[in-house]
Design an enzyme around this catalytic site. Structure first.
Site, PDB file in Angstrom:
ATOM      1  N   LEU A  93       0.836  -1.204   0.000  1.00 34.63           N
ATOM      2  CA  LEU A  93       0.000   0.000   0.000  1.00 34.63           C
ATOM      3  C   LEU A  93       0.866   1.247   0.000  1.00 34.63           C
ATOM      4  O   LEU A  93       0.421   2.319  -0.380  1.00 34.63           O
ATOM      5  CB  LEU A  93      -0.900   0.011   1.236  1.00 34.63           C
ATOM      6  CG  LEU A  93      -1.992  -1.054   1.269  1.00 34.63           C
ATOM      7  CD1 LEU A  93      -2.666  -1.075   2.635  1.00 34.63           C
ATOM      8  CD2 LEU A  93      -3.021  -0.799   0.188  1.00 34.63           C
ATOM      9  N   GLY A  94       2.104   1.072   0.435  1.00 38.35           N
ATOM     10  CA  GLY A  94       2.973   2.231   0.464  1.00 38.35           C
ATOM     11  C   GLY A  94       4.065   2.008   1.475  1.00 38.35           C
ATOM     12  O   GLY A  94       4.107   0.990   2.159  1.00 38.35           O
ATOM     13  N   MET A  98       9.403   4.808   8.277  1.00 37.31           N
ATOM     14  CA  MET A  98       9.660   3.804   9.291  1.00 37.31           C
ATOM     15  C   MET A  98       9.148   2.431   8.932  1.00 37.31           C
ATOM     16  O   MET A  98       9.637   1.442   9.445  1.00 37.31           O
ATOM     17  CB  MET A  98       8.997   4.225  10.601  1.00 37.31           C
ATOM     18  CG  MET A  98       9.417   5.589  11.041  1.00 37.31           C
ATOM     19  SD  MET A  98       8.920   5.895  12.718  1.00 37.31           S
ATOM     20  CE  MET A  98      10.031   4.822  13.601  1.00 37.31           C
ATOM     21  N   ALA A  99       8.147   2.356   8.105  1.00 40.85           N
ATOM     22  CA  ALA A  99       7.537   1.051   7.894  1.00 40.85           C
ATOM     23  C   ALA A  99       7.018   0.928   6.472  1.00 40.85           C
ATOM     24  O   ALA A  99       6.679   1.907   5.829  1.00 40.85           O
ATOM     25  CB  ALA A  99       6.388   0.843   8.883  1.00 40.85           C
ATOM     26  N   VAL A 101       3.930  -0.705   4.344  1.00 33.91           N
ATOM     27  CA  VAL A 101       2.552  -1.071   4.641  1.00 33.91           C
ATOM     28  C   VAL A 101       2.020  -1.953   3.527  1.00 33.91           C
ATOM     29  O   VAL A 101       2.151  -1.623   2.352  1.00 33.91           O
ATOM     30  CB  VAL A 101       1.664   0.172   4.781  1.00 33.91           C
ATOM     31  CG1 VAL A 101       0.284  -0.231   5.272  1.00 33.91           C
ATOM     32  CG2 VAL A 101       2.285   1.161   5.736  1.00 33.91           C
ATOM     33  N   ASP A 211       3.300  11.531  14.985  1.00 34.09           N
ATOM     34  CA  ASP A 211       3.663  11.685  13.567  1.00 34.09           C
ATOM     35  C   ASP A 211       2.452  12.184  12.776  1.00 34.09           C
ATOM     36  O   ASP A 211       2.114  11.644  11.735  1.00 34.09           O
ATOM     37  CB  ASP A 211       4.166  10.344  13.010  1.00 34.09           C
ATOM     38  CG  ASP A 211       4.856  10.493  11.659  1.00 34.09           C
ATOM     39  OD1 ASP A 211       5.221  11.632  11.309  1.00 34.09           O
ATOM     40  OD2 ASP A 211       5.021   9.489  10.958  1.00 34.09           O
TER      41      ASP A 211
END
Lengths: 1056, 183
Positions: A93-94, A98-99, A101, A211
């Protein structure tokens, strides 16, 4: 290793027994094993247990090595279908700082809904499922509030990778959502108050977001705010200490929204979120983030006035103590600015369902009328932007002058940042590119292809990431110390620029290293350009991998050739001896290669030299033998057709043709040759004059002679990519050549040197069968309506312009069913007509489904149809989308039978879909259209011939072709004369797939009345027709030929 | 007929020098793919790139040019090459980490902070696969194609000329055996 081979073999035997058993049966079976197997029982039990619990092992991850830079090492390479704990990854999804998804689903069926699975990228060591991690998750999981994306589950997989499963929210980022709807300040504040409400709830539970930024604040199709990632920053970085926090936040988080104390790595509280919200609100209201003394940012603070500016700036105070103490007091102060305007918001939302979207210029003009009334109140500069500049911008787009549009847009942006109309128009003239070179760190300059030296502008240094550049064909100059300067003609968007609009093409090129190799100045041959290794397709030939090679930048000049003559090249046996002369020895043949005065040399020369003043002109009047001998004299080779067409075309010429730009800058249709390079017709790899000027000899043997390519100065442009042949002894004044040289020494690639006979299709010989024979063909596609029970569901759609119905119908064969994804315009005052989408080959081969079909994406976006009031039906035809055949099934019959079977099946699917549509009251089944792309505009045409309920068709990239596996009597051209509906053909002049001849024959054969067929030809290739014109022509065609009953009546009245 | 096809046929007929030449001709392409696979963790597989070029693009333009049996032999061979590239890269990298490498010192500071050694795991799979090959060559072939080659079950089925169901069964068995062998 603890197991011997003998034990391993025995383990294999035991597994053969164990694996087919159910888990319960396995335990009994394990107990029953003889004592001889006891040493293995423990291993077996462990492994079977691991298998049942779905614990991963090393084999469940692809092999991975950190390949150098820290950045690459931090990217967790994952792919769809991979499992993480109890989840299966569906699609990315993107990814944030940091992560990553992923959209994922549970593999154990614990719950059915899809989730957004976050997997941290920055991870220094495997995470233990610590008490702290569990506690944090627990707190977050208890945040149950309509405006917060729920945390469902969190865990750590067997290899120590933590993951967090969250509610998957479909929506648009806050600012984009408001921009797209053209909301005014009051309405924006209204939406923002929802955000504050949600944040207040979370803060009340002592959870800080950490964030907050527009991309974490989504607005759903229903206009509801959803906040993502609450507390996630902390959760993903559990062993945080202050220094690490600073580092991670400094690197990974979006610093533009972070509070000063967070940037300094100090401890933070809920007032840090208040600061971030202040930035978001500022951006929401002014289009720009606030200017800060601590960091450079651009912004137009002048657009906030008086009290409202004070409200915003209180949130933005550097000292947390000076800000609002909490979200509730922020909201209380802000609310008066939205009061009394709520009704306006809802009113606006209703009127916004007609989004201008893809139909850029035309529809936007209509939309602008509404916006203009709003802008009357704005200042003069803004009036300039909207009343003068924006219409001018649209005119530039319509005139295909994207570079000028691009520059004007920059000016408009300075005056009215984030102007919604500008945002809508942007994809019509600008696209963000990615470009890398090997080695990197090269300077990149750009200019429009048709521009001049004054238009060069520095774009940046490689690797370029997401840099906006005008669309269309441009020239790119790449400079790096110690390397040859590269000059390339590239199409934007396109594969080479990392932004190919077509998903199939993207998939095709995935894994292909697109970094442009820069040749070392010290070792690269003078006057030659480097063409990297990529498969090349030549007209009438196969796709062949061509190793990297150098090719002359210019055609060989008279002065170059004179050195060969002067060096007694005509008598040096090494250059000639083994060339294939027809009978006789080489001396006899070469003795005939003389100039006008009988001396060795080109036929256009006198007394062993070229005419005065032509030193820089291409040498012509030479035979193929002389061209080949000259190249050998230089230690080079005559290029084969593969080399030449590889150097002349872009990576995927079929989709991303640059030829239309090149031929217009070339020496075509003129009276005489020109000095090499005088015409600025630079090719995709930096060659000049491949189009026009001298025609060029190629090594490749054809059916009657050797290939000559590129066309000559006295020929029309369209011959550029058409292969021609000439007898090798031909010494006409139009034939010249250039040389090539492999980039790596090695045995000559014999494969590339083999003869290629372009398979000429004799279009004139395509004679359709007579009526009696056609009746038999048509009978194969006989269709009878039968009773059926449709299953109708509503699919999710967050798009404002359409809703989606998903209909499942029985196929009527093999006890199977098929799906129809029906995109219905949101704005429907009367029953909609329906346009059927007939797919291209990618949809028979790539992993796509009707369920995930997105009209707004793909090489040929179709969103303009639902946006213009037409329903769009995407049918899962047999073999296409989710109904692709397995390899086994494909192999179970030959291709001809497969095609015949599918054709009959398609007939059923089309017929049944129409039957179904006639039952719907919101559909006007008398207005049915056909939009076919490529395959759907050629191979599938028999359906159009037999299904007369379809009232009009648009064929994109269509042509009539021959299938080698079918007899003449079954070829598609037999059906074409029986297509009697109005047909619009949209074609590219440079289409090497459905060639101009194939297009022309299709057009001639169509049975539609002469005034009801049209062939629109564009300066483009197969899949890259200009979008705006395609949409305009298509809508006009359907509007004209699929008229409502009321319109028809009106027309009759008018006539009477 | 492409050069690779010719060489392939000779190699199949037992011509050792043809096999060498084949290796050499295909190596650059495969090496690139193998490296892409290492970098992207498997998004780029043989069929995503060269294979897709043939499957999708060629079919788009004209009928398939590669005969099925040639393709099978080539893909089986390709997974072998990719394995050898991946394993030798892993070996080099492991050696570098032990300090035996020739890489500049500047890199050594962040080496320690990277993810757990992928190379060790690759080498362990490789060793275990050697043992497995001695016990059951077909199982080893399936693992080689899937783990090192990144092929899908369908592609492996095509290459080995068995059903997908069979591939699933073999894979299931192989991963249990390998995990046991790697304990």
């Amino acid at each position: 290793m603890s197991l011997t081979n003998r034990e391993l073999a025995r383990l294999g035997e035991l597994l053969d027994e164990a694996l087919p058993l159910t888990p319960e049966e396995r335990w009994a079976w394990l107990d029953s094993l003889s004592s001889g197997d006891q040493p293995l029982v423990r291993t077996l039990r462990d492994e079977l247990l691991a298998e049942e619990t779905g614990a991963g092992g090393p084999l469940d991850r692809p092999p991975r090595i950190d390949t150098g830079s820290a950045e690459e090492g931090a990217v967790a390479g994952r792919h769809a279908g991979e499992r993480l704990g109890a989840y299966e990854l569906l699609r990315p999804l993107g990814s944030g700082g940091m992560a990553d998804v992923w959209l994922a689903c549970r593999t154990d069926g614990a719950f059915e809904r899809q989730v957004a699975l976050k997997i941290p990228r920055v991870q220094s060591r495997p995470v233990e499922m610590t008490a702290r991690f569990a506690l944090e998750c627990n707190i977050l999981a208890k945040l149950e509030y309509p405006g917060i994306a729920r945390l469902y589950d969190a865990g750590v997989d067997a290899s120590g990778v933590p993951y967090i499963a969250m509610e998957y929210v479909r929506g648009e980022p806050l600012v984009a959502w408001c921009d797209a709807r053209g909301l005014d300040k009051a309405a924006r504040i209204q939406v923002f108050l929802q955000v504050l409400d949600v944040v207040a709830y979370a803060h009340g539970r002592h959870v800080i977001h950490r964030d907050l930024k527009p991309s974490n604040i989504l607005v759903t199709g229903q206009g509801e705010v959803r906040l993502l990632d609450f507390g996630m920053a902390r959760l993903l970085q559990p062993e945080t200490d202050a220094a690490l926090l600073t580092r991670v936040y400094g690197l990974a988080l979006t610093p533009e929204y972070a509070s000063p104390e967070m940037l300094r790595g100090e401890s933070i509280d809920s007032r840090s979120d208040i600061y971030s919200l202040g930035v978001v609100l500022h951006e929401l209201l002014t289009g720009a983030r606030p200017v800060q003394p601590t960091r450079p940012a651009t912004g137009d603070t002048t657009r906030l006035h008086g009290a409202l500016r004070d409200v915003v700036s209180k949130a933005l105070q550097p000292d947390p103590g000076d800000r609002y103490p909490d979200a509730a007091s922020f909201a209380a102060t802000l609310r008066p600015f939205a009061d009394g305007r709520a009704h306006e918001l809802s009113g606006r939302l209703k009127t916004r369902s007609l989004s201008v979207g893809g139909l850029a210029a035309l529809a936007a003009l209509v939309g602008m009328a509404a916006l203009l009334t709003w802008t009357q109140r704005q200042r003069g500069q803004e009036r300039w932007a909207r009343e003068d500049a924006l219409p001018r911008l649209q005119a530039l787009i319509a005139a295909d002058d994207y570079a000028a549009a691009f520059d004007l847009a920059r000016e408009i942006e300075r005056v009215t940042p984030r102007d919604p109309v500008l945002r809508e128009l942007e994809p019509s003239f600008s696209a963000k590119v990615r470009l890398d070179t090997a080695p990197g760190g090269a300077k990149v300059f750009y200019r429009p292809y048709a521009g001049g030296d004054k238009d060069w502008r520095l774009i940046g240094e490689t690797p370029l990431e997401e840099v906006a550049v005008p669309i269309g064909v441009g020239l790119w100059r790449i400079e790096k110390e110690g390397h040859d300067t590269a000059l390339l003609a590239l199409r934007n968007p396109g594969v080479q620029l990392g932004n190919a609009p077509d998903a199939d093409v993207q998939q095709l090129m995935e894994g292909v290293d697109l970094a442009i190799p820069l040749a070392h100045a010290a070792t690269s041959p003078d006057g030659m350009v480097l063409v990297p290794a990529i498969p090349a397709l030549i007209p009438g030939g196969d796709l062949v991998e061509v190793p990297a090679f150098f090719i002359d930048r210019f055609e060989v000049r008279n002065q170059d050739f004179k050195e060969f003559v002067d060096a007694r090249g005509y008598t040096e046996s090494g250059h000639w001896r083994d060339l294939p002369f027809d009978g006789g020895d080489w001396q006899t043949a070469v003795a005939t290669f003389v100039d006008l005065t009988g001396r060795p040399g080109p036929s256009t020369w006198r007394a062993g030299t070229h005419p005065d003043g032509t030193a820089d002109y291409p040498v012509t009047g030479i035979s193929w033998y002389e061209a080949a001998a000259y190249c050998r004299f230089r230690g080079k080779e005559l290029p084969t057709a593969y080399h030449w067409y590889r150097a002349a075309g872009s990576i995927i010429e079929s989709w991303e043709s640059v030829s239309s730009a090149i031929v217009h800058g070339s020496n075509f249709g003129g009276r005489e040759l020109a000095p090499v390079g005088r015409f600025g017709s630079v090719g995709p790899h930096g060659t000049y004059d491949m189009a026009g000027n001298a025609r060029e000899w190629l090594w490749t043997q054809g059916s009657v002679g050797r290939w000559v390519a590129g066309g000559a100065f006295d020929e029309p442009r369209y011959v550029y990519l058409q292969p021609g042949e000439a007898p090798p002894v031909d010494r006409s004044a139009a034939n010249g050549f250039r040389c090539m040289q492999p980039a790596q020494a090695g045995p000559a690639n014999e494969d590339l040197r083999r003869p290629v006979v372009a398979q000429a299709v004799d279009y004139a010989a395509m004679e359709p069968v007579g009526d009696a024979a056609y009746a038999v063909l048509a009978q194969q596609l006989d269709y009878r309506a039968t009773a059926m029970v449709p299953r109708v569901g509503t699919a999710d759609s967050s798009h404002p312009a359409w809703t989606v119905d998903r209909i499942t119908l029985p196929t009527g064969y093999d006890n199977t069913s098929f799906a129809v994804q029906l995109f219905l315009p949101t704005d429907r005052r009367s029953p909609s007509g329906v346009i059927f989408y007939l797919p291209h080959v990618g949809e028979f081969t790539a992993s796509v489904t009707t369920e995930r079909f997105d009209p707004a994406t793909g090489g040929v976006p179709l969103d303009f149809l639902p946006k213009s009031g037409w329903a769009l039906a995407v049918v899962a035809f047999d073999g296409a989308f989710e109904r692709q055949w397995s390899a086994e099934r494909m192999q179970s019959m030959n291709s001809a039978d497969r095609f015949r079977l599918r054709l009959r099946h398609w007939r059923e699917e089309l017929g049944r879909t129409i039957d179904y549509l006639t039952t719907r009251e919101d559909i006007d089944a008398r207005r049915l259209g056909w939009f076919g792309i490529s395959y759907g505009a050629s191979v599938m045409l028999p359906l159009l011939a037999v299904e007369k309920r379809i009232g009009a068709a648009v064929l994109y990239g269509g042509g009539v072709g021959l299938r080698s596996d079918l007899p003449a009597s079954e070829q598609a051209y037999n059906y074409v004369p029986r297509v009697t509906q109005p047909v619009l053909m949209l074609s590219g002049r440079w289409d090497i797939d459905a060639t101009p001849d194939a297009q022309q024959r299709l057009f001639e054969l169509l049975g539609s009345p002469a005034h009801q067929k049209k062939h629109a030809l564009f300066e483009a290739g197969h899949g890259n027709l200009p979008r705006f014109q395609v949409e305009q022509e298509t809508l006009e065609w359907f509007d004209r030929h699929l008229v409502t009953l009321a319109q028809a009546d009106a027309a009759v009245d008018e006539g009477a | 007929m492409t050069e690779i096809t010719q060489l392939l046929q000779k190699a199949q007929a037992g011509d050792a020098s043809a096999r060498e030449a084949l290796f050499a001709a295909a190596y650059p392409v495969l090496e690139r793919l193998a490296r892409a696979r290492l970098r992207d963790g498997g998004r780029s597989t043989l069929l995503d790139t060269r294979g897709l070029v043939h499957e999708s693009y060629l079919r788009y333009v004209r009928g398939g040019a590669l005969r099925a049996e040639d393709r099978r032999a080539f893909f089986a061979f390709a997974s072998q090459v990719m394995r050898s590239v991946i394993v030798s890269t892993a070996r080099e990298r492991a050696a570098e980490k032990r300090g035996a490498g020739r890489r500049p010192l500047t890199l050594s500071t962040d080496v320690a902070e990277r993810l757990p050694a992928g190379e060790d795991e690759i080498l362990r799979v490789h060793d275990a696969l050697e043992s497995l090959a001695e016990v059951d060559a077909r199982l080893a072939q399936v693992v080689q194609m899937r783990y090192f080659g990144g092929y899908s079950e369908q592609e492996i089925a095509e290459t080995l000329d068995v059903t997908e169901r069979t591939v699933q069964r073999l894979w299931h068995k192989a991963r249990v055996m390998l995990r046991a062998a790697m304990q």
